[in-house]
Structure formats: structure tokens, C-alpha cells
Design a protein around this motif. Structure first.
Motif, mmCIF file in Angstrom:
data_model
loop_
_atom_site.group_PDB
_atom_site.id
_atom_site.type_symbol
_atom_site.label_atom_id
_atom_site.label_comp_id
_atom_site.label_asym_id
_atom_site.label_seq_id
_atom_site.Cartn_x
_atom_site.Cartn_y
_atom_site.Cartn_z
ATOM 1 N N ALA A 1 -27.769 40.598 56.994
ATOM 2 C CA ALA A 1 -28.531 41.722 57.842
ATOM 3 C C ALA A 1 -28.469 43.021 57.289
ATOM 4 C CB ALA A 1 -28.345 41.601 59.238
ATOM 5 N N LEU A 2 -29.676 43.522 57.194
ATOM 6 C CA LEU A 2 -29.752 45.190 56.623
ATOM 7 C C LEU A 2 -29.991 45.870 57.914
ATOM 8 C CD1 LEU A 2 -31.750 44.691 53.419
ATOM 9 C CD2 LEU A 2 -29.356 44.723 53.644
ATOM 10 N N ASP A 3 -29.277 46.933 58.191
ATOM 11 C CA ASP A 3 -29.634 47.969 59.281
ATOM 12 C C ASP A 3 -29.949 49.204 58.665
ATOM 13 O OD1 ASP A 3 -28.531 46.208 61.299
ATOM 14 O OD2 ASP A 3 -26.343 46.515 60.779
ATOM 15 N N LEU A 4 -31.230 49.618 59.355
ATOM 16 C CA LEU A 4 -32.051 50.905 59.123
ATOM 17 C C LEU A 4 -32.090 51.704 60.483
ATOM 18 C CD1 LEU A 4 -34.755 49.718 56.486
ATOM 19 C CD2 LEU A 4 -32.538 50.773 56.117
ATOM 20 N N GLU A 5 -31.922 52.958 60.337
ATOM 21 C CA GLU A 5 -32.404 53.879 61.247
ATOM 22 C C GLU A 5 -33.365 54.809 60.909
ATOM 23 O OE1 GLU A 5 -28.635 55.902 62.423
ATOM 24 O OE2 GLU A 5 -27.612 54.126 63.136
ATOM 25 N N ILE A 6 -34.300 54.826 61.557
ATOM 26 C CA ILE A 6 -35.775 55.747 61.281
ATOM 27 C C ILE A 6 -35.799 56.156 62.548
ATOM 28 C CG2 ILE A 6 -38.219 55.540 60.587
ATOM 29 C CD1 ILE A 6 -37.440 52.705 59.493
ATOM 30 N N GLY A 7 -36.020 57.739 62.204
ATOM 31 C CA GLY A 7 -36.387 58.754 63.356
ATOM 32 C C GLY A 7 -37.646 58.534 63.618
ATOM 33 N N LEU B 1 -44.032 56.109 64.894
ATOM 34 C CA LEU B 1 -43.202 55.378 65.648
ATOM 35 C C LEU B 1 -42.849 56.140 67.002
ATOM 36 C CD1 LEU B 1 -40.317 54.378 63.264
ATOM 37 C CD2 LEU B 1 -42.186 52.928 63.850
ATOM 38 N N ASP B 2 -42.893 55.262 68.209
ATOM 39 C CA ASP B 2 -42.476 56.048 69.287
ATOM 40 C C ASP B 2 -41.179 55.325 70.070
ATOM 41 O OD1 ASP B 2 -42.505 57.088 72.012
ATOM 42 O OD2 ASP B 2 -44.509 56.847 72.104
ATOM 43 N N SER C 1 -37.770 50.777 70.494
ATOM 44 C CA SER C 1 -36.743 51.505 69.943
ATOM 45 C C SER C 1 -36.156 50.607 68.742
ATOM 46 C CB SER C 1 -35.560 51.726 70.944
ATOM 47 O OG SER C 1 -35.267 50.429 71.665
ATOM 48 N N SER C 2 -36.635 49.516 68.476
ATOM 49 C CA SER C 2 -36.056 48.547 67.698
ATOM 50 C C SER C 2 -37.164 47.609 67.000
ATOM 51 C CB SER C 2 -34.706 48.101 67.792
ATOM 52 O OG SER C 2 -35.080 47.203 68.821
ATOM 53 N N PHE C 3 -36.981 47.331 65.611
ATOM 54 C CA PHE C 3 -37.721 46.076 64.893
ATOM 55 C C PHE C 3 -36.906 45.071 64.535
ATOM 56 C CE2 PHE C 3 -40.335 49.948 65.599
ATOM 57 C CZ PHE C 3 -41.409 49.676 65.983
ATOM 58 N N GLU C 4 -37.124 44.391 64.277
ATOM 59 C CA GLU C 4 -36.514 43.059 63.354
ATOM 60 C C GLU C 4 -37.592 42.445 62.489
ATOM 61 O OE1 GLU C 4 -34.310 40.168 65.604
ATOM 62 O OE2 GLU C 4 -32.598 41.614 66.196
ATOM 63 N N LEU C 5 -37.348 42.563 61.339
ATOM 64 C CA LEU C 5 -38.100 41.973 60.212
ATOM 65 C C LEU C 5 -37.469 41.055 59.317
ATOM 66 C CD1 LEU C 5 -39.992 45.191 59.177
ATOM 67 C CD2 LEU C 5 -40.889 43.652 61.119
ATOM 68 N N VAL C 6 -38.260 40.069 58.591
ATOM 69 C CA VAL C 6 -37.505 39.157 57.606
ATOM 70 C C VAL C 6 -37.952 39.547 56.461
ATOM 71 C CG1 VAL C 6 -36.985 36.778 56.937
ATOM 72 C CG2 VAL C 6 -37.105 37.280 59.455
ATOM 73 N N LEU C 7 -37.060 39.646 55.302
ATOM 74 C CA LEU C 7 -37.519 40.009 53.942
ATOM 75 C C LEU C 7 -37.250 38.738 53.341
ATOM 76 C CD1 LEU C 7 -38.468 41.938 51.669
ATOM 77 C CD2 LEU C 7 -35.863 42.455 51.396
ATOM 78 N N ILE D 1 -34.211 47.393 62.459
ATOM 79 C CA ILE D 1 -34.532 48.865 62.500
ATOM 80 C C ILE D 1 -34.328 49.476 63.653
ATOM 81 C CG2 ILE D 1 -36.506 50.522 62.019
ATOM 82 C CD1 ILE D 1 -37.730 48.340 60.607
ATOM 83 N N ASN D 2 -33.425 50.642 63.620
ATOM 84 C CA ASN D 2 -33.390 51.312 64.953
ATOM 85 C C ASN D 2 -34.153 52.734 64.715
ATOM 86 O OD1 ASN D 2 -32.110 51.909 67.333
ATOM 87 N ND2 ASN D 2 -30.352 52.863 66.283
ATOM 88 N N VAL D 3 -34.852 52.994 65.953
ATOM 89 C CA VAL D 3 -35.661 54.097 65.760
ATOM 90 C C VAL D 3 -34.783 55.159 66.512
ATOM 91 C CG1 VAL D 3 -37.653 55.203 66.730
ATOM 92 C CG2 VAL D 3 -37.655 52.747 66.094
#
Length: 835
Positions: free
Chosen positions: A138-144, A201-202, A207-213, A231-233
């Protein structure tokens, strides 16, 4: 299905030079390479190709040519019956060659009778057997939430171990209204996946997303790999780290010490505080990279953590990740090239070594096949070979790093039964490295040496009268060959040892070479002879040589002197006839001292001292009248003849040789003292009359003896018949003690002291043993009458005119007592008229 390709080299200068060097070699290495291509992951026993047919070998030749492979690790095997090449174990291209654009296995195919070597290369083609792999699940990303649409976020690239189109990756992203996937091509030609923000994003709404690459390779069928993107916002961190370069390159030498700095990466973040603090780590890298390298999370220094080996891998490419405190990341690529050092010695592999080579092998015979390999590259991997040691061998380079050890001159087992040489392989590095391998060549024997006698001609000395089978001489020949080729047998090859059709004088023992006499040798018949002895070895064909043996027979004193004059036969006949016919010499009574009477002539068949003769006078009627020359044999008068000397003289001379012991013979000479032959005739007539009387007396004596013998036989028969008749009337037979005693005893001739030739004495005795019991006197038959003769009647009045002890007869009556001894005839003696 395997793909077969055969390539032939063009007729270049190297081929011509190789042909010139191997002009006398039995079997040349083929200047062609057999190539096959097969896909990886073939099962064991899969067909690669018809190797025997591609090498030009028929099915009938396979058992004799002994086709086999020489590779160290047997990825392949060859069927001995049909000559096909098969896979021996699973082949994984990625394990064998890694990321190398080409992958092949090279090995040698050896055939024998004659010995030859072929280069075989099997290319391993890649198949799509590996799926794309991400380093993390899994890849964890934080996006404001303030991030504007269109912002790009680099994602980790997947890794595919395959090559070519099988490793070309494309990416897909599960559908989401807020994000889309974008692919960016980097300098290496690979596609970098990036996540692109599609809308605002709001955090309060989601507050979070899960995508599959999804990573998809270009194989057929395609293989995929997936990774979950979480993805954590968040708030405020709006600047990701930025590397100073997208590709960092470094070149280091192999064998670099562990902990050495290879390179340093640097990334900056425009944010402040924790959002601007950058840390470094490996991205999605191969499994071997963390074992060899480490990255400092704070400084970005890449150091070695294990030994680097150019021969294992010459280049490493991997990704580094920079992450700020807010969770934003960026990636760069690191390429580390390993430079080669001369750290590997050449490896010498003996592909084939002849156990033995015959000494008559021609120059250029292949005795060993070698494979030399240096794992280094460039000049460090270029190898030259040479032989050290005193041996008639040389080394010749062949194709594909192979070498042949061939004979450079004639071999001689008798000078050297084995040759030890050292193969030295040396590379061209600085400093040069080398390795060596000792070869031991056994030289087998051929029958190229004939037996050689210790002497070309032998001499032997044998005393005559030797025993049959006596050792004469022992000859010896040596053969420098070995085994049966050096086993020598001896034979007689001719000579003068025996006439045609006659048995040879000597024989030879086949194994020892001892010569033995076949029979007793006689010096007087054969004084020397020669024989030819042939020595023959056990080789095929056999070789032989001949030596001459000259045997000298040594004389022994085995022959008595032989009197030629006076003739022995005539003298003997004259003596038997009373001296009437014996030769005589006439000596005048007027002869003075030194008068030559006669010459005794004698010879001796022996030689040397054994034939030196001397003469002595041993008997004479008048010893003082004659003398004999010691060496001449001349009989001369020792004094003047006088009237008192008897008219008839008898002289006996002895002839002696000088042998040990000495042998002798006698010569009898009759001498008549008379002035002329007419005066000697009366004496000779008197001798004849006396001889006739002696003959008559001898005849009468013979008949008398015959009569006595008949009387004795009748007496014995009468006694025997009387005893048998008595025993028959008495019952069981009694043992006669006389049976154990001597019933008849014929005593030896009793010679009187003055016995001379012509006398015939006889003596008869009768012994009858006493019976076991007393026998009455009346039982004995009367004995036959014994005639009583006077001497005159018995001898005709010609003998015993005077009383003589040598003349006696039996007189008187027979005894009346049967047990009394019977009369005994003692014999008669007649003297020669010359006595």
C-alpha cells in the motif's frame, strides 16, 4: 520448439594460421559453432536439438565416437543412443543472467576416436513468467485540502524481472471522480505513474480515499500487479520534496571496502517546519540492492554494505524516495556502474586427458583438451597459456578459449616413461594473475627395441668327459621395452655344435639363457665348436638378436699312450703262441755299449702335458744289458754283449705320459743275440717247438677241466635225487641248511707268483650241507670213480720234467666218507720259452 542456427566462420587469417599449426594433429577442433535457441522454463527432458546430426555424426558412429558434454554445470544432457540434446534442469533466465539483454549457455561437445571438440551455444529466450511487483502492498499519500486541481503526485513504479516487451509496463487506476492517472516518461524510457488531482478536495466531506493502481506488462498473455493507494486529506503541506537531479550516476571499482561512500543525493522542500524536513529511503528496488547498499535517511549518502563483484553484476539501477514531514514524496533514479579489477585468476579445466600415449605416436597427437576461462573482462580477462617443463609437448590455442596439448616430437618410453608438464595460464591484467595445472602423461610401450646381448661373442671352456647336462655358460640379453615386449626367450640359431642330422652338443634354456651340454664332450673328437644363440622378445611382431658362443673343450688325461712299435697286436699274438710269432731284434754279440737295438715308438691322443711321453725300462732278462732313452724311446745296450749273456732276451719298457694321474702302456721287445740271422734261426725254431708243446698242453688242460665239470654235475645230481627220495619217504620236507650256504663255489683263478701269459688255472670246490637229521650211510650212492693219471700221461711227457711248484696233479683214491672233501684240481702252469 528449439530454434537451431549454425554459423560458420569465414576463411580468415586466424583460420589459416590455426590450420597450419594443427597440420599434424590427429583431430582438429571444428571451426564452426552450433547454436540453439530455446525459451526459458522448459521442463526437464525437453528437446533442444539434434546435436549429433548437426555435428555430422551418424547414428552408427555414436557408440564409437562417445559424444559427451563438458560444461561444468549440466544444464543439458545428450542422449547416447540418438545424439539429441535435452534440457537437464529448469532454466530461469532471470536467475542466470539477470537484466542482461542477452542470455546464453556455452559449452563444449567432445567426440573421441579421433578426439575433437565443438563449441555449442544455447540462447535462453525470455518468456513472460514474471508479474509486475510493487515494493509495498500500500502507498500512503497525504494531500492538503487546499491543493489545487491539476496537482501531480508521483507514484512508485512497479518492477518486472522480465526483459524486452515483457517488462514494458503500463498503469491503470480505478475510477474516481477526484483523481486521474497520468504517465510520465523518464530518461530511461520507463513510464512514471503520477496521480493527478482532478477536482478540489473538501476534508469535511471526505477525509480519505482508497484507489488501486494496476501495473500491466507487455507480455502475451499480459501479467499484472496491484498496489493500494491510501490518500489522507490534510491541511497546509503544499510543497513536496524536490531532488536536485532526476538521475544520479556513480562509477566505483569492485572490491570497494564495505562502508565506502558511493554517492550522495539531495532533495529540498519549500515548506517550513516539519513539513520541510526531508528523509531518504529506498524506493521499489530489487532484493539484492539493500544487501549491497545503504542510504542515510538524513544525509542522503549511499554507502556500500556488502562486497561488490563486477563478475556478478556490473550495474545497479534503483530508485530513492524523499519524503517530507507532511507525507509528500518525490523519487529519483540512481545508477551505479561497477568497474572491473583484475581480481580473478584464470581457471583451467581439463576437458579430456589421455591416460597413456604410445611411444610411436606421430608428432601432433592430441593428448589433452583444456578450457581456460577468466571471469574478468577486457585485458584482465584475456588469457595466454604456455607449458613449463622439459617434455616433447606443446600447447595450441583452439576456438572458444580451448587449448590442445599435442606432442611436439618423438616419444621414447625407454628414456622417459612419463612426462610431467605444468600448464600456466596468465592474464594481461596489471599486475597479471596466473594459475597452473599439472598434467601427467604416461607413455605406453611399443616393441621398438630388440634384445641386446651383454657381449656380441662369448667364450666358454669345458673340460672333456663332462657329465651330460652340465652348465656350459649363461648368456644374458636385455630388452629395454616393458612387459611382454621386454620378456626375452633364448633359442639356438645354428653354428658348428652338431653336424647335419646329429644331435646338438648343447641346448639352451629358453628363460634363463643357460647353455647345457647335451652329452659328454671328447677333446680328441672335438676341440672347439661355435653355436649361435638368438634372443627374441615377446612383442608382436617379435624382435631378436643373435650372439655367437665359442666353446673350447679342455683336455683331460683320459688316453693312455699307444705303442706303435713294436706293434702291440703282433706282440700279443706272439705271446699267445709262445713267442713264436713275436717280432724280434737281432743284436750281434760283438755289439758295444750304446748299440741301438730298437726304438719304441708311442703316441698319446691327449694334448699338452697329457701327451708328453717318457720311457723307462721295467723288466729285462739281463737288466744291466739294456737301457732306454727317457724321451727318445731308443733301446740301446748299456754295456758290451758278452758270451755269457743268454741268446734270447726279453725287454719290457713302460711309456708314461705327464698327466694327473699319469697313464702308461708297456712295450715288449724280444732280442736275439746272434751275429747274423742264420745264427738266430735255430733259436727261433726252438721257440716254435716250445710253442707247439704249450698249445698241446693247453688243449689237454681244456678237456681235463671239461671232464671234471661233468663229473661234478653228475655227483650233484645223484646227491639231489637221493635227498629227494629220502624226503619223499619221510613225509614233510625238512629245511636243508645247505640251501642257505653256498652250494657251489667256483673260486677265482689262483695265479701262481710267476704266472705268465698263456696259463689257464682253474679251481673247483663242492660243498654239500649236512642234512637236518642223520642219514644212514647206506642211503648215499657210491661216488663215481675218479681217474688217476700220472703227470706224464696227463701232459704227454712234455711238462714237469723237473719238480716245479707250478705243476701238480691229483693222485690217490677218492675218500670212502661221503662227507669228506672231494679232490681239487689246482691248475696247471705253462711258462713261455722266453721266461
Amino acid at each position: 520448439m528449439a530454434v537451431r542456427r549454425r554459423q560458420r566462420r569465414g576463411p580468415g587469417g586466424g583460420r589459416a594460421l590455426l590450420a597450419a599449426l594443427l597440420l599434424c594433429v590427429w583431430c582438429r577442433a571444428a571451426a564452426e559453432r552450433v547454436r540453439y535457441a530455446i525459451p526459458e522454463e522448459l521442463g526437464r527432458g525437453s528437446l533442444v536439438g539434434p546435436l549429433a546430426r548437426d555435428l555430422g555424426l551418424s547414428a552408427d558412429e555414436l557408440p564409437a565416437r562417445k559424444l559427451r558434454l563438458s560444461e561444468e554445470k549440466q544444464f543439458f544432457t545428450v542422449n547416447e543412443e540418438n545424439g539429441n540434446l535435452y534440457v537437464n534442469e529448469r532454466l530461469d533466465r532471470e536467475e542466470m543472467c539477470g537484466k542482461s539483454p542477452t542470455c546464453s549457455v556455452s559449452f563444449e561437445a567432445l567426440v573421441h576416436n579421433p578426439l575433437n571438440i565443438f563449441q555449442v551455444e544455447v540462447a535462453i529466450e525470455d518468456v513472460n513468467d514474471n508479474s509486475p511487483v510493487f515494493s509495498k502492498a500500500a502507498l500512503d499519500l497525504e494531500i492538503g485540502e487546499w491543493t489545487l486541481p491539476g496537482a501531480r503526485f508521483p507514484l512508485e513504479m512497479a518492477r518486472d524481472a522480465d526483459l524486452g516487451s515483457n517488462s514494458l509496463l503500463t498503469y491503470q487506476l480505478t475510477s474516481n471522480p477526484s483523481f486521474i492517472l497520468s504517465l510520465k516518461e523518464n530518461p530511461g524510457g520507463k513510464k512514471q505513474p503520477e496521480l493527478v488531482l482532478e477536482g478540489a478536495l473538501d476534508r469535511e466531506k471526505q477525509s480519505s480515499f482508497e484507489l488501486v493502481l494496476i501495473a500491466v506488462d507487455g507480455g502475451e498473455p499480459a501479467r499484472t500487479g496491484t498496489v493500494l493507494i491510501r490518500i489522507n486529506v490534510t491541511d497546509a503541506n503544499d510543497n513536496p520534496p524536490v531532488f536536485s537531479k532526476s538521475l544520479y550516476e556513480a562509477r566505483v571499482a569492485e572490491n570497494l571496502p564495505v562502508g565506502s561512500v558511493v554517492l550522495k543525493v539531495a532533495a529540498t522542500d519549500a515548506d517550513a517546519g516539519t513539513n520541510g524536513r526531508v528523509s531518504y529511503a529506498f524506493g521499489n528496488v530489487p532484493d539484492d540492492v539493500p544487501l549491497l547498499f545503504t542510504v542515510n535517511s538524513d544525509s542522503g549518502e549511499v554507502r556500500t554494505s556488502g562486497p561488490l563483484d563486477f563478475e556478478d553484476k556490473s550495474k545497479y539501477i534503483f530508485a530513492l524516495e524523499a519524503r517530507d514531514g507532511g507525507g509528500l514524496t518525490s523519487h529519483c533514479e540512481v545508477q551505479i556502474d561497477i568497474s572491473d579489477e583484475n581480481d580473478n585468476t584464470p581457471e583451467i579445466t581439463i576437458l579430456s586427458l589421455s591416460s597413456s600415449v604410445p611411444e610411436d605416436a606421430p608428432t601432433g597427437t592430441v593428448v589433452a583438451l583444456l578450457k581456460v576461462r577468466d571471469r574478468d573482462s577486457g585485458e584482465n580477462g584475456q588469457v595466454s597459456c604456455e607449458l613449463s617443463g622439459e617434455a616433447p609437448l606443446s600447447i595450441v590455442a583452439s576456438s572458444g578459449g580451448s587449448y590442445k596439448v599435442v606432442t611436439a616430437g618423438a616419444l621414447d618410453r625407454e628414456q622417459a616413461s612419463e612426462h610431467r608438464v605444468t600448464v600456466v595460464a596468465r592474464d594481461r591484467g596489471r599486475p597479471a594473475l596466473w594459475s597452473s595445472r599439472e598434467l601427467v602423461l604416461e607413455v605406453s610401450d611399443v616393441n621398438d627395441n630388440a634384445p641386446v646381448f651383454e657381449e656380441a661373442a662369448y667364450s666358454a671352456y669345458v673340460a672333456e668327459n663332462n657329465a651330460a647336462g652340465a652348465l656350459v655358460l649363461r648368456v644374458q640379453a636385455r630388452d629395454a621395452d616393458a612387459g611382454a615386449n621386454g620378456r626375452v626367450s633364448y633359442w639356438l640359431a645354428g653354428g658348428s655344435a652338431g653336424a647335419a642330422g646329429a644331435a646338438p652338443l648343447v641346448s639352451v634354456e629358453a628363460r634363463s639363457g643357460a647353455l647345457y651340454a647335451q652329452r659328454s664332450l671328447d677333446y680328441e673328437q672335438c676341440r672347439e665348436f661355435t653355436v649361435a644363440v638368438r634372443a627374441q622378445d615377446g612383442g608382436s611382431p617379435a624382435r631378436s638378436s643373435t650372439a655367437t658362443v665359442r666353446v673350447f673343450v679342455l683336455d683331460r688325461n683320459d688316453n693312455a699312450p699307444r705303442v706303435l712299435w713294436p706293434a702291440a697286436a703282433a706282440a700279443a699274438a706272439g705271446e699267445a703262441a709262445g713267442g713264436a710269432a713275436a717280432p724280434f731284434e737281432v743284436v750281434p754279440r760283438s755289439a758295444e755299449a750304446g748299440y741301438l737295438v730298437a726304438k719304441v715308438v708311442a703316441v698319446d691322443a691327449d694334448a699338452g702335458r697329457n701327451a708328453w711321453l717318457s720311457y723307462e725300462l721295467v723288466q729285462a732278462s739281463e737288466p744291466a744289458l739294456f737301457r732306454v732313452g727317457l724321451h727318445s724311446g731308443e733301446v740301446r745296450t748299456a754295456r758290451a754283449v758278452s758270451e755269457r749273456d743268454a741268446a734270447k732276451q726279453r725287454v719290457v719298457a713302460v711309456v708314461k705320459d705327464h698327466g694327473q694321474p699319469a697313464l702308461s702302456a708297456t712295450a715288449t721287445l724280444h732280442v736275439v743275440l746272434a751275429e747274423s740271422l742264420q745264427e738266430a734261426l735255430p733259436e727261433l725254431s726252438e721257440r716254435a717247438a716250445g710253442a707247439e708243446a704249450a698249445a698241446a698242453a693247453a688243449e689237454l688242460q681244456f678237456y681235463l677241466v671239461l671232464a671234471l665239470a661233468l663229473l661234478s654235475a653228475l655227483l650233484v645230481l645223484s646227491v639231489a635225487l637221493a635227498v629227494l627220495a629220502r624226503l619223499r619217504r619221510a613225509g614233510p620236507p625238512a629245511v636243508l641248511r645247505c640251501l642257505g650256504a653256498q652250494r657251489f663255489s667256483v673260486a677265482g683263478a689262483a695265479f701262481p707268483a710267476d704266472f705268465c701269459e698263456g696259463t689257464l688255472p682253474y679251481s673247483y670246490n663242492l660243498c654239500v650241507a649236512a642234512p637236518a637229521r642223520a642219514v644212514p650211510e647206506a642211503a648215499w650212492p657210491p661216488p663215481p670213480p675218479v681217474p688217476v693219471l700220472s703227470a706224464e700221461e696227463l701232459l704227454g711227457g712234455d711238462c714237469c720234467e723237473k719238480p716245479s711248484p707250478n705243476c701238480s696233479v691229483v693222485t690217490g683214491e677218492p675218500p670212502a666218507d661221503p662227507d669228506a672233501p672231494q679232490p681239487q684240481l689246482t691248475g696247471f702252469d705253462y711258462s713261455s720259452p722266453f721266461d
